[in-house]
Design a protein around this motif. Structure first.
Motif, PDB file in Angstrom:
ATOM      1  N   GLU A  30     -78.810  31.645 -31.655  1.00  0.00           N
ATOM      2  CA  GLU A  30     -78.193  32.878 -31.146  1.00  0.00           C
ATOM      3  C   GLU A  30     -78.644  33.191 -29.716  1.00  0.00           C
ATOM      4  O   GLU A  30     -77.837  33.561 -28.866  1.00  0.00           O
ATOM      5  CB  GLU A  30     -78.560  34.029 -32.094  1.00  0.00           C
ATOM      6  N   GLU A  31     -79.930  33.016 -29.436  1.00  0.00           N
ATOM      7  CA  GLU A  31     -80.468  33.370 -28.114  1.00  0.00           C
ATOM      8  C   GLU A  31     -80.047  32.391 -27.014  1.00  0.00           C
ATOM      9  O   GLU A  31     -80.284  32.651 -25.831  1.00  0.00           O
ATOM     10  CB  GLU A  31     -82.001  33.502 -28.151  1.00  0.00           C
ATOM     11  N   ASP A  32     -79.419  31.278 -27.395  1.00  0.00           N
ATOM     12  CA  ASP A  32     -78.958  30.294 -26.414  1.00  0.00           C
ATOM     13  C   ASP A  32     -77.461  30.388 -26.132  1.00  0.00           C
ATOM     14  O   ASP A  32     -76.939  29.682 -25.275  1.00  0.00           O
ATOM     15  CB  ASP A  32     -79.296  28.875 -26.878  1.00  0.00           C
ATOM     16  N   LYS A  33     -76.748  31.222 -26.881  1.00  0.00           N
ATOM     17  CA  LYS A  33     -75.300  31.392 -26.662  1.00  0.00           C
ATOM     18  C   LYS A  33     -75.119  32.183 -25.365  1.00  0.00           C
ATOM     19  O   LYS A  33     -75.688  33.259 -25.217  1.00  0.00           O
ATOM     20  CB  LYS A  33     -74.660  32.147 -27.826  1.00  0.00           C
ATOM     21  N   VAL A  34     -74.344  31.620 -24.429  1.00  0.00           N
ATOM     22  CA  VAL A  34     -74.185  32.290 -23.138  1.00  0.00           C
ATOM     23  C   VAL A  34     -72.740  32.311 -22.686  1.00  0.00           C
ATOM     24  O   VAL A  34     -71.940  31.451 -23.045  1.00  0.00           O
ATOM     25  CB  VAL A  34     -75.043  31.630 -22.020  1.00  0.00           C
ATOM     26  N   LEU A  35     -72.448  33.332 -21.874  1.00  0.00           N
ATOM     27  CA  LEU A  35     -71.153  33.457 -21.224  1.00  0.00           C
ATOM     28  C   LEU A  35     -71.395  33.332 -19.730  1.00  0.00           C
ATOM     29  O   LEU A  35     -72.176  34.099 -19.158  1.00  0.00           O
ATOM     30  CB  LEU A  35     -70.519  34.814 -21.558  1.00  0.00           C
ATOM     31  N   LEU A  36     -70.760  32.348 -19.107  1.00  0.00           N
ATOM     32  CA  LEU A  36     -70.870  32.106 -17.675  1.00  0.00           C
ATOM     33  C   LEU A  36     -69.626  32.705 -17.033  1.00  0.00           C
ATOM     34  O   LEU A  36     -68.511  32.342 -17.408  1.00  0.00           O
ATOM     35  CB  LEU A  36     -70.959  30.602 -17.399  1.00  0.00           C
ATOM     36  N   GLN A  37     -69.825  33.612 -16.082  1.00  0.00           N
ATOM     37  CA  GLN A  37     -68.693  34.369 -15.563  1.00  0.00           C
ATOM     38  C   GLN A  37     -69.003  34.950 -14.191  1.00  0.00           C
ATOM     39  O   GLN A  37     -70.141  34.906 -13.744  1.00  0.00           O
ATOM     40  CB  GLN A  37     -68.379  35.519 -16.524  1.00  0.00           C
TER      41      GLN A  37
END
Length: 134
Positions: A30-37
């Motif tokens: 969970e702590e590695d899920k990222v949104l790049l924006q």
């Protein structure tokens, strides 16, 4: 062999005229899920990495699957994402342009395989969703 992680384009409703796009890395933890924006508005965008599971967002409209990569490539993707130029000097440039620029950069770095038929189909589908083109 390391586990695979899925890369998506998250398309969300926004407060602006167009839908918001970001590249979502669906990492196992969970702590590695990222949104790049990029966030901001015309002429004032900035790169942003947000640790989040976009599936939990009420604003999410679509999660377009793009490609699966080795989990070992997550940091490389984040690095490339932080180095993609934010074109505030171009009027009308926005988060959708950023995502397309990021995909191109990931192809140039051989992280995404531009020859992969499934990926090409999804990328072309994404191009067709770009808003605001005259």
């Amino acid at each position: 062999m390391s586990p695979k992680v899925s890369i998506y384009v998250a398309i969300s409703v926004s407060d602006g005229v167009y839908k918001h796009w970001g590249v979502f890395i669906d990492a196992p933890r969970e702590e590695d899920k990222v949104l790049l924006q990029v966030a901001g508005s015309d002429g004032r965008f900035r790169y942003e990495l947000e640790t989040t599971d976009v599936r939990q967002s009420e604003r999410l409209v679509e999660l377009l699957p793009l490609y699966d990569v080795d989990a070992t490539q997550i940091n490389s993707i984040k690095t490339v994402a932080s180095q993609v130029a934010v074109h505030n000097e171009i009027r009308g440039w926005n988060c959708q342009d950023y995502v397309l620029d990021l995909l191109e950069a990931l192809e140039n770095e051989a992280i995404m395989n531009s020859k992969d038929a499934g990926y090409k189909k999804q990328r072309d589908l994404l191009h067709g969703k770009q808003e605001g083109l005259a």
